[in-house]
Design an enzyme around this catalytic site. Structure first.
Site, PDB file in Angstrom:
ATOM      1  N   ALA A  10       0.780  -1.352  -0.108  1.00 42.76           N
ATOM      2  CA  ALA A  10      -0.100  -0.217   0.088  1.00 42.76           C
ATOM      3  C   ALA A  10       0.970   1.300  -0.017  1.00 42.76           C
ATOM      4  O   ALA A  10       0.612   2.049   0.741  1.00 42.76           O
ATOM      5  CB  ALA A  10      -0.806   0.088   1.161  1.00 42.76           C
ATOM      6  N   GLY A  11       1.890   1.495  -0.958  1.00 43.08           N
ATOM      7  CA  GLY A  11       2.624   2.492  -1.046  1.00 43.08           C
ATOM      8  C   GLY A  11       2.240   3.578  -1.989  1.00 43.08           C
ATOM      9  O   GLY A  11       0.903   3.408  -2.339  1.00 43.08           O
ATOM     10  N   SER A  12       3.174   4.089  -2.879  1.00 38.86           N
ATOM     11  CA  SER A  12       2.716   5.001  -3.839  1.00 38.86           C
ATOM     12  C   SER A  12       1.843   4.392  -5.005  1.00 38.86           C
ATOM     13  O   SER A  12       0.630   4.913  -5.272  1.00 38.86           O
ATOM     14  CB  SER A  12       3.929   5.849  -4.538  1.00 38.86           C
ATOM     15  OG  SER A  12       4.774   6.078  -3.558  1.00 38.86           O
ATOM     16  N   ARG A  37       0.762  -2.178  11.392  1.00 37.16           N
ATOM     17  CA  ARG A  37       0.462  -1.457  10.179  1.00 37.16           C
ATOM     18  C   ARG A  37      -1.384  -1.221  10.272  1.00 37.16           C
ATOM     19  O   ARG A  37      -1.699  -0.121   9.687  1.00 37.16           O
ATOM     20  CB  ARG A  37       0.975  -2.092   9.007  1.00 37.16           C
ATOM     21  CG  ARG A  37       2.484  -2.020   8.819  1.00 37.16           C
ATOM     22  CD  ARG A  37       3.017  -0.648   8.290  1.00 37.16           C
ATOM     23  NE  ARG A  37       2.592  -0.200   7.164  1.00 37.16           N
ATOM     24  CZ  ARG A  37       2.696   0.779   6.490  1.00 37.16           C
ATOM     25  NH1 ARG A  37       2.951   1.901   7.195  1.00 37.16           N
ATOM     26  NH2 ARG A  37       2.158   1.009   5.334  1.00 37.16           N
ATOM     27  N   ALA A 131       3.457   8.746  -8.850  1.00 41.35           N
ATOM     28  CA  ALA A 131       2.749   8.775  -7.438  1.00 41.35           C
ATOM     29  C   ALA A 131       3.883   8.841  -6.423  1.00 41.35           C
ATOM     30  O   ALA A 131       5.180   8.154  -6.598  1.00 41.35           O
ATOM     31  CB  ALA A 131       1.890   7.749  -7.139  1.00 41.35           C
ATOM     32  N   LYS A 184      11.531   0.301 -21.260  1.00 47.55           N
ATOM     33  CA  LYS A 184      11.844   1.494 -20.156  1.00 47.55           C
ATOM     34  C   LYS A 184      12.849   1.056 -19.342  1.00 47.55           C
ATOM     35  O   LYS A 184      13.657   2.086 -18.828  1.00 47.55           O
ATOM     36  CB  LYS A 184      10.364   1.176 -19.342  1.00 47.55           C
ATOM     37  CG  LYS A 184      10.382   2.048 -17.996  1.00 47.55           C
ATOM     38  CD  LYS A 184       9.192   2.262 -17.816  1.00 47.55           C
ATOM     39  CE  LYS A 184       8.811   3.304 -16.451  1.00 47.55           C
ATOM     40  NZ  LYS A 184       9.234   2.981 -15.640  1.00 47.55           N
TER      41      LYS A 184
HETATM   42  P1  NAD Z   1       6.635   2.263  -2.449  1.00 43.59           P
HETATM   43  O1  NAD Z   1       7.714   2.050  -1.478  1.00 43.59           O
HETATM   44  O2  NAD Z   1       5.952   3.554  -2.052  1.00 43.59           O
HETATM   45  O3  NAD Z   1       5.592   1.094  -1.766  1.00 43.59           O
HETATM   46  C1  NAD Z   1       5.942  -0.193  -1.766  1.00 43.59           C
HETATM   47  C2  NAD Z   1       5.120  -0.668  -0.470  1.00 43.59           C
HETATM   48  O4  NAD Z   1       5.262  -2.232  -0.741  1.00 43.59           O
HETATM   49  C3  NAD Z   1       5.530  -0.099   0.821  1.00 43.59           C
HETATM   50  O5  NAD Z   1       4.345   0.528   1.213  1.00 43.59           O
HETATM   51  C4  NAD Z   1       5.904  -1.268   1.731  1.00 43.59           C
HETATM   52  O6  NAD Z   1       5.616  -1.132   2.992  1.00 43.59           O
HETATM   53  C5  NAD Z   1       5.216  -2.270   1.074  1.00 43.59           C
HETATM   54  N1  NAD Z   1       5.626  -3.864   1.261  1.00 43.59           N
HETATM   55  C6  NAD Z   1       6.650  -4.324   0.875  1.00 43.59           C
HETATM   56  N2  NAD Z   1       7.065  -5.377   1.472  1.00 43.59           N
HETATM   57  C7  NAD Z   1       5.575  -5.934   1.691  1.00 43.59           C
HETATM   58  C8  NAD Z   1       4.974  -7.083   2.292  1.00 43.59           C
HETATM   59  N3  NAD Z   1       5.576  -8.204   2.158  1.00 43.59           N
HETATM   60  N4  NAD Z   1       3.627  -6.866   2.555  1.00 43.59           N
HETATM   61  C9  NAD Z   1       2.884  -5.701   2.326  1.00 43.59           C
HETATM   62  N5  NAD Z   1       3.473  -4.856   1.919  1.00 43.59           N
HETATM   63  C10 NAD Z   1       4.654  -4.760   1.768  1.00 43.59           C
HETATM   64  O7  NAD Z   1       6.726   1.901  -3.835  1.00 43.59           O
HETATM   65  P2  NAD Z   1       6.155   2.412  -5.064  1.00 43.59           P
HETATM   66  O8  NAD Z   1       6.960   3.626  -5.520  1.00 43.59           O
HETATM   67  O9  NAD Z   1       4.831   2.331  -5.059  1.00 43.59           O
HETATM   68  O10 NAD Z   1       6.713   1.235  -6.347  1.00 43.59           O
HETATM   69  C11 NAD Z   1       6.292   0.144  -6.288  1.00 43.59           C
HETATM   70  C12 NAD Z   1       6.726  -0.464  -7.854  1.00 43.59           C
HETATM   71  O11 NAD Z   1       6.304   0.400  -8.660  1.00 43.59           O
HETATM   72  C13 NAD Z   1       8.199  -0.215  -7.912  1.00 43.59           C
HETATM   73  O12 NAD Z   1       8.889  -1.461  -8.757  1.00 43.59           O
HETATM   74  C14 NAD Z   1       8.392   1.048  -8.630  1.00 43.59           C
HETATM   75  O13 NAD Z   1       9.720   0.998  -9.521  1.00 43.59           O
HETATM   76  C15 NAD Z   1       7.369   0.957  -9.534  1.00 43.59           C
HETATM   77  N6  NAD Z   1       6.958   2.269 -10.304  1.00 43.59           N
HETATM   78  C16 NAD Z   1       6.582   3.067  -9.198  1.00 43.59           C
HETATM   79  C17 NAD Z   1       6.024   4.301  -9.695  1.00 43.59           C
HETATM   80  C18 NAD Z   1       5.841   5.478  -8.886  1.00 43.59           C
HETATM   81  O14 NAD Z   1       5.690   6.661  -9.346  1.00 43.59           O
HETATM   82  N7  NAD Z   1       6.039   5.152  -7.477  1.00 43.59           N
HETATM   83  C19 NAD Z   1       5.888   4.421 -11.139  1.00 43.59           C
HETATM   84  C20 NAD Z   1       6.192   3.427 -12.086  1.00 43.59           C
HETATM   85  C21 NAD Z   1       6.631   2.246 -11.483  1.00 43.59           C
HETATM   86  O1  KPL Z   2      11.298   6.476 -15.665  1.00 46.26           O
HETATM   87  C1  KPL Z   2      12.209   7.454 -14.865  1.00 46.26           C
HETATM   88  C2  KPL Z   2      12.608   7.288 -13.643  1.00 46.26           C
HETATM   89  O2  KPL Z   2      12.842   8.227 -12.775  1.00 46.26           O
HETATM   90  O3  KPL Z   2      12.626   6.074 -13.011  1.00 46.26           O
HETATM   91  C3  KPL Z   2      12.641   8.407 -15.985  1.00 46.26           C
HETATM   92  C4  KPL Z   2      12.740  10.021 -15.408  1.00 46.26           C
HETATM   93  C5  KPL Z   2      11.711   8.443 -16.971  1.00 46.26           C
HETATM   94  C6  KPL Z   2      14.008   8.243 -16.661  1.00 46.26           C
HETATM   95  O4  KPL Z   2      14.561   7.218 -16.166  1.00 46.26           O
END
Ligand code: NAD
Ligand code: KPL
Length: 305
Positions: A10-12, A37, A131, A184
């Site tokens: 439940a992160g971003s 939590r 996010a 990507k």
């Molecule tokens: P985050 O750190 O905000 O959220 C991850 C969540 O997972 C945390 O709340 C953490 O406590 C939870 N977690 C970890 N282990 C757990 C478990 N065993 N049980 C329950 N919850 C658990 O991460 P994020 O930014 O949401 O990223 C998640 C994935 O999405 C990553 O691979 C990231 O690269 C990808 N991603 C993120 C974004 C973005 O804008 N945030 C955009 C594109 C891709």
């Molecule tokens: O996906 C990205 C990231 O920051 O992870 C961008 C900014 C698009 C470039 O790698």
């Protein structure tokens, strides 16, 4: 009855998906790691989403990993390095044929999960939405983007795609999801590590074109030996376009390092270097960059994997 979505992480990004599905009337349950939590969540009053500066809090139901209800559809939104262990924690509840949607960036974690749970149907997602967490259980929708979904085995379109549309989650089905993920990954490899080592925003890389050119040349060769020729086409132009379009932003890896968080290097540049080695392809620019990045991370007492 409509199948419930169980959201692990439940992160971003997990919060962004869970709130939009919930407010569209889709049954959603968030799985939290511990009873502490769970208590924190109830104290926060639910899951908050900030859009255009407006906060709305949604009472999305939550549960622990050992709840009794079977899981038919699991949305995994943990970081790549946590995803497999997180699924293992709920694996006894997965029904045969359960769908597992994997939102992780990079490559490597998805394949490990698909191999470990072969009776489930994995759907890989490549997301360009943005996010971040303002506070615990408070998510800011920071950047419009898109979600490409697809099966590693070119599987048929799932019936629940319409629920994403109803929830306002931008999506498209990709017959070639691996190509999207590779593309990507390559863009992230050309931009993110350099922004960490040069301590700069994405746009500053436009002044380091020789470095970017060297990386893109090797990344293009790597994509071609991996049968991802389409993902290799126009890569360098795309990297420069992304650096320009996001010139004022800090890359996600740079933000992780600045906040003292573990990076996903092992699933990005690490994965690129390992794959090149498996194919017997020499990639001195990429390997040199990985070594410098890992030395930097160790120096800052962060995990280098
Ligand atoms: P985050 O750190 O905000 O959220 C991850 C969540 O997972 C945390 O709340 C953490 O406590 C939870 N977690 C970890 N282990 C757990 C478990 N065993 N049980 C329950 N919850 C658990 O991460 P994020 O930014 O949401 O990223 C998640 C994935 O999405 C990553 O691979 C990231 O690269 C990808 N991603 C993120 C974004 C973005 O804008 N945030 C955009 C594109 C891709
Ligand atoms: O996906 C990205 C990231 O920051 O992870 C961008 C900014 C698009 C470039 O790698």
């Amino acid at each position: 009855m409509t199948t419930a979505w169980h959201v692990l992480g439940a992160g971003s990004l997990g919060g962004l998906w869970a709130t939009r599905l919930f407010r569209a009337g889709v049954p959603v349950r968030i799985i939290l790691r511990t009873s502490e939590r769970l208590a924190d969540y109830h104290a926060a009053g639910g899951l908050g989403l900030v859009e255009d500066g407006q906060l709305h809090v949604y009472p999305v139901p939550v549960e622990l990993p050992d709840a009794s209800a079977p899981i038919r559809r699991l949305l995994v939104a943990c970081k790549a390095y946590d995803a497999e262990a997180a699924i293992a924690g709920v694996a006894p509840r997965l029904i045969k044929g359960a769908e597992i949607l994997l939102l992780q960036n990079g490559l490597g974690s998805q394949q490990a999960i698909a191999e470990r749970w072969p009776k489930s149907r994995c759907v890989f997602v490549s997301s360009t939405e943005g996010a971040y967490r303002q506070a615990d259980f408070r998510i800011v929708h920071a950047g419009q983007g898109h979600n490409w979904l697809g099966g590693p085995d070119h599987s048929v379109l799932p019936s629940w795609l319409a629920e994403l549309g109803a929830a306002g989650i931008p999506y498209a089905w990709a017959d070639d999801i691996l190509g999207k993920l590779w593309r990507k990954l390559a863009i992230n490899c050309a931009i993110n590590p350099l922004t960490v080592l040069h301590d700069c925003r994405n746009g500053e890389l436009l002044t380091h074109r020789i470095l970017v050119h060297g990386l893109c040349t090797e990344l293009g060769e790597l994509l071609r030996v991996c049968n991802q020729a389409e993902a290799a086409d126009g890569l360098e132009d795309d990297v420069l376009r992304v650096a320009e379009a996001t010139a004022n932003n800090y890359s996600s890896m740079q933000q992780d390092v600045r906040s003292g968080r573990r990076t996903e290097v092992s699933f990005l540049l690490g994965q690129a270097c390992r794959t090149a080695q498996q194919h017997g392809l020499r990639t001195p620019e990429l390997c040199g960059l990985l070594e410098r990045l890992q030395a930097f991370l160790r120096h800052h007492r962060l995990p280098a994997d």
